[in-house]
Design an enzyme around this catalytic site. Sequence first.
Site, PDB file in Angstrom:
ATOM      1  N   CYS A 163       0.819  -1.223   0.000  1.00  0.00           N
ATOM      2  CA  CYS A 163       0.000   0.000   0.000  1.00  0.00           C
ATOM      3  C   CYS A 163       0.851   1.270   0.000  1.00  0.00           C
ATOM      4  O   CYS A 163       0.360   2.349  -0.316  1.00  0.00           O
ATOM      5  CB  CYS A 163      -0.932   0.018   1.201  1.00  0.00           C
ATOM      6  N   HIS A 212      -3.605   7.107   2.553  1.00  0.00           N
ATOM      7  CA  HIS A 212      -3.958   5.771   2.073  1.00  0.00           C
ATOM      8  C   HIS A 212      -5.366   5.447   2.576  1.00  0.00           C
ATOM      9  O   HIS A 212      -5.695   5.683   3.730  1.00  0.00           O
ATOM     10  CB  HIS A 212      -2.943   4.753   2.593  1.00  0.00           C
ATOM     11  N   ASN A 238     -10.102  -0.538  -0.010  1.00  0.00           N
ATOM     12  CA  ASN A 238      -8.655  -0.381   0.018  1.00  0.00           C
ATOM     13  C   ASN A 238      -8.084  -0.989  -1.274  1.00  0.00           C
ATOM     14  O   ASN A 238      -8.188  -2.190  -1.487  1.00  0.00           O
ATOM     15  CB  ASN A 238      -8.127  -1.111   1.254  1.00  0.00           C
TER      16      ASN A 238
END
Length: 332
Positions: A117, A257, A287
């Site tokens: 990520c 994020h 996500n």
Amino acid sequence: METNLIPVGIIGTGSYVPDQVVTNKDLEKIVDTSDEWIVTRTGISERRKAQSHMATSDLSILAAQRAIEAAGIKPEDLDLIIVATITPDMFFPSTACFVQEKIGAAKAAAFDLSAACTGFIYGVSVASQFIATGMYKYVLVIGAETLTRILNPADRNTLVIFGDGAGAAVLGPVETGKGFLSFDLGSDGSGAELLCQEGGGSRLPASIETIEKGKHYLTMAGNEVYKFAVRIMGEASIKALDKAGLTRESVDFLVPHQANIRIVDAAVKRLQLPAEKVYINLDKYGNMSGASIPVALDEAVRKNKIKKDDIVVLVGFGAGLTWGSCVLRWNY
Ligand code: UT7
């Protein structure tokens, strides 16, 4: 300190998310979960799923073409392509090579980067070194994932969280005082097993047994990752601001994020930012790992949430464990 380094900034962004929407209600039919649980624990309402014929490079190409157009350059002008992904088309060759060929970036070098990520932050940090030193002029950085391909359909811990998408940015030289002002990158491999895809690599090559045991799926110790994330998002942002000689009061816009609304809220609280200075799209996309930050950034830019000379902070964390933040004075 006087340096001969060339100032580097983002000169164009682009993104692409697949059309197919998977709602929380859809997931209620697959695993023991509820829309109410997912929304209150994560903030996610729906996510996107790539069509079966589309691999990560296909999503990447669409995002890249939009970023190249926004930057006002041609694919042939690109010197380097970096694709940050944990769901490459194949282990090798790199997804970046597929992108290079498909977009016609005839003179570009190409490689993939693995920081989960945090991949896009790592990617722009690497890219900017090439431009700052004068070795390259234009570098395309893509964060792209097809995470739905590695999710265990029986694992409610992960199935509700992740989605597919791609975001891209073209980096190039900018005016003095603009563009990237600082980076803060970090890693802690002691947390490697908290979030991983155990099977299929050299440690545990694919076999009938690994498939039967579901080792080809992503696994996550959600709560452990959560505790780490809540701490690191704020810390990394403050560190990058420190390195840029700035304080949290100077932040005009934060692109975090998009992991979980509670994690984002903790970072926002630490930075004491009002809601209008923070971009959130995790409700729509979940996500998307390496794609989350560049997709959010592109949406924020296209909605004119970010203006010339704004101080913008990008911050992320992920498997590795890894984390990273960067501060920019927006240049267009
Ligand atoms: O980009 C980096 C990637 N990872 C992350 O960002 C993940 C970070 N972690 C998180 O976002 C959160 O830890 C989760 C959203 C994954 C989980 O939320 P939580 O508040 O930490 O829940 P938990 O794991 O402590 O689980 C609480 C309960 C458990 O039940 P019991 O043991 O208390 O009976 C879980 O089995 O919630 C249960 N649970 C679910 N229930 C309904 C876990 N997943 C689900 C689900 N639906 N999808």
